[in-house]
Write an enzyme that holds these catalytic residues in place. Structure first.
Site, PDB file in Angstrom:
ATOM      1  N   SER A 118       8.167 -58.946   4.982  1.00 41.05           N
ATOM      2  CA  SER A 118       8.880 -60.088   4.415  1.00 41.05           C
ATOM      3  C   SER A 118       8.939 -60.005   2.890  1.00 41.05           C
ATOM      4  O   SER A 118       9.389 -59.001   2.363  1.00 41.05           O
ATOM      5  CB  SER A 118       8.217 -61.365   4.924  1.00 41.05           C
ATOM      6  OG  SER A 118       9.169 -62.377   5.021  1.00 41.05           O
TER       7      SER A 118
ATOM      8  N   HIS B   4       9.553 -63.332  13.501  1.00 40.17           N
ATOM      9  CA  HIS B   4       9.205 -62.808  12.184  1.00 40.17           C
ATOM     10  C   HIS B   4       7.702 -62.526  12.086  1.00 40.17           C
ATOM     11  O   HIS B   4       6.906 -63.465  12.003  1.00 40.17           O
ATOM     12  CB  HIS B   4       9.601 -63.899  11.177  1.00 40.17           C
ATOM     13  CG  HIS B   4       9.495 -63.522   9.741  1.00 40.17           C
ATOM     14  ND1 HIS B   4      10.228 -62.508   9.184  1.00 40.17           N
ATOM     15  CD2 HIS B   4       8.742 -64.039   8.741  1.00 40.17           C
ATOM     16  CE1 HIS B   4       9.951 -62.424   7.895  1.00 40.17           C
ATOM     17  NE2 HIS B   4       9.036 -63.336   7.605  1.00 40.17           N
TER      18      HIS B   4
HETATM   19  C1  GCU Z   1      10.666 -67.256   3.298  1.00 37.07           C
HETATM   20  C2  GCU Z   1      11.707 -66.621   2.408  1.00 37.07           C
HETATM   21  C3  GCU Z   1      11.968 -65.161   2.781  1.00 37.07           C
HETATM   22  C4  GCU Z   1      10.662 -64.406   2.851  1.00 37.07           C
HETATM   23  C5  GCU Z   1       9.702 -65.109   3.775  1.00 37.07           C
HETATM   24  C6  GCU Z   1       8.307 -64.495   3.850  1.00 37.07           C
HETATM   25  O1  GCU Z   1      11.180 -67.402   4.595  1.00 37.07           O
HETATM   26  O2  GCU Z   1      12.875 -67.399   2.498  1.00 37.07           O
HETATM   27  O3  GCU Z   1      12.827 -64.552   1.840  1.00 37.07           O
HETATM   28  O4  GCU Z   1      10.910 -63.078   3.234  1.00 37.07           O
HETATM   29  O5  GCU Z   1       9.515 -66.444   3.343  1.00 37.07           O
HETATM   30  O6  GCU Z   1       7.869 -63.847   2.914  1.00 37.07           O
HETATM   31  O7  GCU Z   1       7.633 -64.692   4.871  1.00 37.07           O
END
Ligand code: GCU
Length: 437
Positions: free
Chosen positions: A272, A414
């Site tokens: 992420s 995710h």
């Molecule tokens: C949020 C953000 C993302 C990021 C994520 C994370 O959802 O909007 O851009 O990748 O956090 O780091 O888990």
């Protein structure tokens, strides 16, 4: 002690109810907090049919409109042009290396004597300040030679030994209560598998480099060259992602000083936001042998111009400290971006890069991540690699494809799951020469 239905006294029942109520309230509260702070925006596009027509810039056409036909033209011209655009318009200028670094290392046996756990504190001296970072490393005991190593930000929870699956991880400066995302980190078993396969694995704690907080991110590496209270940042001054990428480079510096590691076999990995940092680190630091982006999404591997899932405006509004200020010019104007994220992938070429997506992680746009890989492929091929290996379509779920560019889309949500790790290990075995292991 197990409690059966018959054992429950009134008091126990009311305690259980209260606990249940409190737990439900807490989960709801945290869920709402995460929805607001972390989750998808209500207005995000999640439908392929609503992707607007868009044109991707061609990485192999230079700023003057001429096509780039040879590896030399790429390496001695076009690559620099693209790197400059990302530095000026997206992540901000790169940070200089520190003037001096002091390292303090503590080590002990870990994981029942199978591994060594090293706790490394790195203290950096810059022109105008100091900062520090902690690097925690697990390495197999009695390894035959210098080890290849996976490194990234918050790759595992350094506060437990052995690292716990789904253990505490800090987001937005706050610990996530246990149970919210049980698969966010590899569990102890996965760490053992990594070690058994002949790799070390290291996690960076980046708070001393740049905290993930819009109010305090300037304290740390971003003060090394200029004071944190400097009035008026310039529009291409770096944000936290640049500082985190810098932290990954500092880990490479450390590996080069420790004979247990092969500093030519360092693989940056990140999930992420940390995947965004790993990709930018790969573009900045040619010493990184390979880069793995796990569900890095917007500002990472996903194409911005598709306007699918998180957009440039969403990310700049919620995380104003991640990118340089110039990036805000493209809020709701992605068509004006002079680059797109396939060109970030191309900046890593010809070194191996792997992009992992998750089917239900629409906020990170799995298809946009695949298309980045596909559109970086011509650069990988120009530089003499097999790139995505002829793959043109998104593969079936849970199937790793590609060669120098690897790709998979995992079923589920995710997270950096154990399955992701297994696919990354298999790929690393293929792209990181065996002789070094
Ligand atoms: C949020 C953000 C993302 C990021 C994520 C994370 O959802 O909007 O851009 O990748 O956090 O780091 O888990």
């Amino acid at each position: 002690m197990a409690i059966s239905g018959n054992d429950l006294s009134l008091r126990t029942i009311s305690t259980l109810h209260t606990n249940h109520f409190l737990r439900t309230a807490m989960v709801l509260f945290v869920g709402l907090f995460m929805l607001f702070e972390e989750g998808d925006a209500a207005d995000a596009n999640k439908e392929e049919s609503k992707v607007p027509p868009y044109t991707l810039p061609d990485p192999l056409v230079n700023n003057a409109g001429q096509s780039v036909n040879t590896p030399e033209q790429w390496t001695n011209g076009r690559r620099d042009e693209l790197f400059q655009i990302f530095s000026d318009q997206v992540y901000g200028k790169s940070l200089a290396p520190p003037k001096a670094t002091k390292s303090t290392v503590h080590q002990r046996d870990a994981i029942g004597g199978k591994a060594i756990r090293k706790e490394v504190r790195l203290e950096f001296e810059g022109e105008t300040g100091q900062c520090l970072m902690d690097l925690t490393i697990y390495q197999p005991k009695n390894a035959a030679g210098p080890l290849p190593v996976f490194v990234g930000i918050h790759v595992f929870d350094k506060n437990h030994e052995p690292p716990l699956p789904g253990g505490r991880i800090v987001k937005e400066g706050k610990p996530i209560p246990e149970g919210i995302d049980p698969k966010l980190l590899p569990g102890a078993e996965t760490i053992q598998r990594i070690l058994e396969r002949g790799y070390a694995v290291a996690t960076i704690e980046p708070d001393g480099i740049s905290a993930d907080d819009a109010n305090t991110f300037l304290k740390g590496a971003l003060t090394i060259d200029w004071p944190a209270d400097k009035k008026g940042r310039t529009p291409n001054d770096p944000g936290a992602l640049s500082a985190w990428a810098w932290a990954i480079s500092r880990a490479v510096d450390y590996f080069a000083t420790d004979k247990d590691f092969d500093a030519t076999k360092v693989i940056a990995i990140g999930h992420s936001r940390r995947g965004k940092a790993a990709l930018w680190a790969g573009a900045n630091d040619a010493r990184l042998a390979a880069v793995i982006s796990n569900e890095s999404g917007c500002g990472g591997a996903a194409l911005s111009k598709r306007i699918f899932g998180e957009t440039v405006a969403h990310i700049n509004d919620r995380f104003p400290h991640w990118f340089c200020e110039n990036f805000r010019q493209y809020n709701n104007q992605e068509e004006k971006l002079p680059v797109d994220q396939h060109e970030l992938i191309a900046l890593i070429a010809p070194r191996p890069v792997y992009i992992g997506s998750a089917e239900q992680d629409l906020w990170a746009d799995p298809k946009g991540e695949f298309l980045s890989a596909l559109n970086a492929d011509p650069v990988y091929r120009l530089l003499g690699t097999r790139g995505l290996g002829g793959v043109k379509e998104m593969p079936p779920l849970n199937t790793s494809v590609g060669e120098t560019i690897g790709y998979h889309v995992r079923s589920g949500e995710h997270s950096l799951s154990d399955l992701d790790w297994m696919l990354y290990l298999d790929w690393a075995d293929r792209v990181i020469p065996k002789s070094a292991k």
